[in-house]
Scaffold this active site. Structure first.
Site, short mmCIF file in Angstrom:
data_model
loop_
_atom_site.label_atom_id
_atom_site.label_comp_id
_atom_site.label_asym_id
_atom_site.label_seq_id
_atom_site.Cartn_x
_atom_site.Cartn_y
_atom_site.Cartn_z
N LYS A 1 0.26 3.38 -2.93
CA LYS A 1 -0.93 4.23 -3.06
C LYS A 1 -0.58 5.72 -3.00
O LYS A 1 -1.32 6.56 -3.51
CB LYS A 1 -1.95 3.87 -1.98
CG LYS A 1 -2.51 2.44 -2.15
CD LYS A 1 -3.35 2.03 -0.95
CE LYS A 1 -3.82 0.58 -1.06
NZ LYS A 1 -4.50 0.14 0.17
N VAL B 1 1.35 -3.74 3.79
CA VAL B 1 1.34 -5.02 4.49
C VAL B 1 2.58 -5.87 4.20
O VAL B 1 2.74 -6.93 4.78
CB VAL B 1 0.06 -5.87 4.24
CG1 VAL B 1 -1.14 -5.27 4.94
CG2 VAL B 1 -0.18 -6.10 2.77
N TYR C 1 -4.23 3.84 8.24
CA TYR C 1 -5.59 3.34 8.47
C TYR C 1 -6.06 3.68 9.88
O TYR C 1 -5.85 4.80 10.34
CB TYR C 1 -5.66 1.83 8.18
CG TYR C 1 -4.94 1.46 6.92
CD1 TYR C 1 -5.40 1.92 5.70
CD2 TYR C 1 -3.77 0.70 6.93
CE1 TYR C 1 -4.74 1.62 4.52
CE2 TYR C 1 -3.10 0.40 5.75
CZ TYR C 1 -3.58 0.86 4.57
OH TYR C 1 -2.92 0.58 3.42
N TYR D 1 -4.53 -2.41 -9.72
CA TYR D 1 -4.32 -2.30 -8.27
C TYR D 1 -3.35 -3.39 -7.77
O TYR D 1 -2.39 -3.10 -7.05
CB TYR D 1 -5.68 -2.40 -7.56
CG TYR D 1 -5.58 -2.46 -6.06
CD1 TYR D 1 -5.39 -1.31 -5.31
CD2 TYR D 1 -5.66 -3.69 -5.39
CE1 TYR D 1 -5.29 -1.37 -3.93
CE2 TYR D 1 -5.56 -3.75 -4.00
CZ TYR D 1 -5.36 -2.59 -3.29
OH TYR D 1 -5.25 -2.65 -1.92
N SER E 1 0.79 -1.23 0.00
CA SER E 1 0.00 0.00 0.00
C SER E 1 0.82 1.28 0.00
O SER E 1 0.25 2.36 -0.15
CB SER E 1 -0.95 0.01 1.19
OG SER E 1 -1.96 -0.92 0.99
N1 GLN Z 1 -2.47 -5.43 -1.70
C1 GLN Z 1 -2.90 -5.33 -0.34
C2 GLN Z 1 -4.39 -5.53 -0.24
O1 GLN Z 1 -5.09 -5.20 -1.00
C3 GLN Z 1 -2.51 -4.00 0.20
C4 GLN Z 1 -2.96 -3.74 1.61
C5 GLN Z 1 -1.98 -2.95 2.42
O2 GLN Z 1 -0.79 -2.88 2.15
N2 GLN Z 1 -2.45 -2.40 3.50
O3 GLN Z 1 -5.03 -6.01 0.56
#
Ligand code: GLN
Length: 312
Positions: free
Chosen positions: A71, A266, A248, A196, A68
């Site tokens: 993003k 993650v 988050y 994505y 993420s």
């Molecule tokens: N690719 C992961 C997902 O969609 C990314 C989530 C993350 O890094 N928080 O769930």
């Protein structure tokens, strides 16, 4: 820059030594099979200063799945294409929910709270797809952008991770379909998911990531290449979003402890920005209950404290 910079290398080595010895390392993400196999013992940290010096310790050269953290970069790219019109489709408020939660989407009629939770990032991916004929072109565009901001042509996505995310990504598929039902995806949900999953599957080392994030620490311009990425105002606003939404439902705690704009993934990475001073990347694969790197946040807390880097 103040005197503490002179001891930055020692500070990074001390933090690395301390955290390497820790037993409570959190747990690597297990819902994406290739990430479940990454050892929680890895640890790396890199700091890129706006004066172009770089410092690193531990496994700062080892590529990992940025997940993420990507993003931040897709948001930057989408704002470049669509400007403020993007904010009609995605909000700028923390959600207080998990990154993959669907709960608020019904109440808020398909408008995700912010671009960093999964539904928000899916809307951003959809916005990036708008100009391309195929997902492959959009993925290529994202990679070119990453190579441009990091000034490194070797950056790429790991196809095995992207495939694994597709094979296990039922929640993301649910989110994409739900967004589509509200009219907030304009492209085929499968295409949006393809974009994505690929940007989440990009692999970068701490050093590459710290360099890539430098534009956010330097008023929108990469000081190493001299090239402008975004306006100073936009850099400031992306940092504001990282501060309020980048971790988050753990964003408040991260702001309290570290006091810097940050974005987690993650894969166990965190990108943090010290406005005017530095871009920092840390990697420790074990996660806490919110899906953020457990020791990564601790490393940043120690570093920010010792260097006096909190923005507050
Ligand atoms: N690719 C992961 C997902 O969609 C990314 C989530 C993350 O890094 N928080 O769930």
């Amino acid at each position: 820059m103040d005197d503490r910079i002179n001891t930055l290398q020692e500070t990074l080595e001390e933090i690395t030594l301390t955290l390497r010895a820790r037993k409570d390392r959190g747990k690597p993400a297990d819902y994406i099979p290739p990430l479940a196999h990454v050892s929680p013992d890895h640890f790396g940290i890199a700091v890129a200063l706006t004066d172009n010096r770089t410092f690193m310790a531990g496994e700062a050269d080892l590529p990992f799945s940025i997940q993420s953290i990507s993003k931040v970069f897709t948001l930057t790219l989408a704002l470049g294409m669509h400007g403020d019109a993007l904010w009609r489709r995605v909000g700028r408020e923390p959600s207080g929910d998990a990154f993959n939660s669907i709960v608020l989407l019904e109440q808020e009629k398909g408008i995700p709270r912010n671009p960093f939770i999964n539904p928000g990032a899916l809307v951003v991916a959809d916005a990036l797809l708008a100009r391309a004929r195929a997902p492959r072109e959009t993925i290529g565009e994202i990679l070119r952008f990453l190579r441009f901001i990091a000034d490194d042509d070797t950056i790429s996505a790991d196809p095995a991770v992207a495939r694994a995310e597709k094979a296990t990504g039922f929640r993301n598929a649910a989110l994409a379909n739900y967004l589509h039902s509200w009219g907030n995806l304009r492209n085929d949900p499968d295409h949006v998911l393809g974009v994505y999953f690929h940007h989440c599957a990009v692999t970068m080392s701490c050093l590459q990531l710290a360099r890539a994030g430098l534009y956010l620490a330097n008023g929108g311009r990469n000081p190493a290449t001299g090239r402008s990425v975004v306006s100073p105002e936009r850099a400031r606003r992306i940092n504001a979003l990282m501060m309020t939404c980048g971790h988050y439902d753990g964003s408040g705690d991260f702001a309290y402890r570290v006091g810097l704009p940050g974005k987690s993934g993650v894969g166990g990475g965190i990108l943090a920005v010290v406005p005017g001073v530095a871009s920092i990347a840390v990697w420790s694969p074990g996660l806490n209950a919110n899906g953020n790197s457990h020791l990564g946040a601790e490393a940043l807390e120690m570093l920010s404290h010792r260097m006096g880097w909190s923005v507050f």
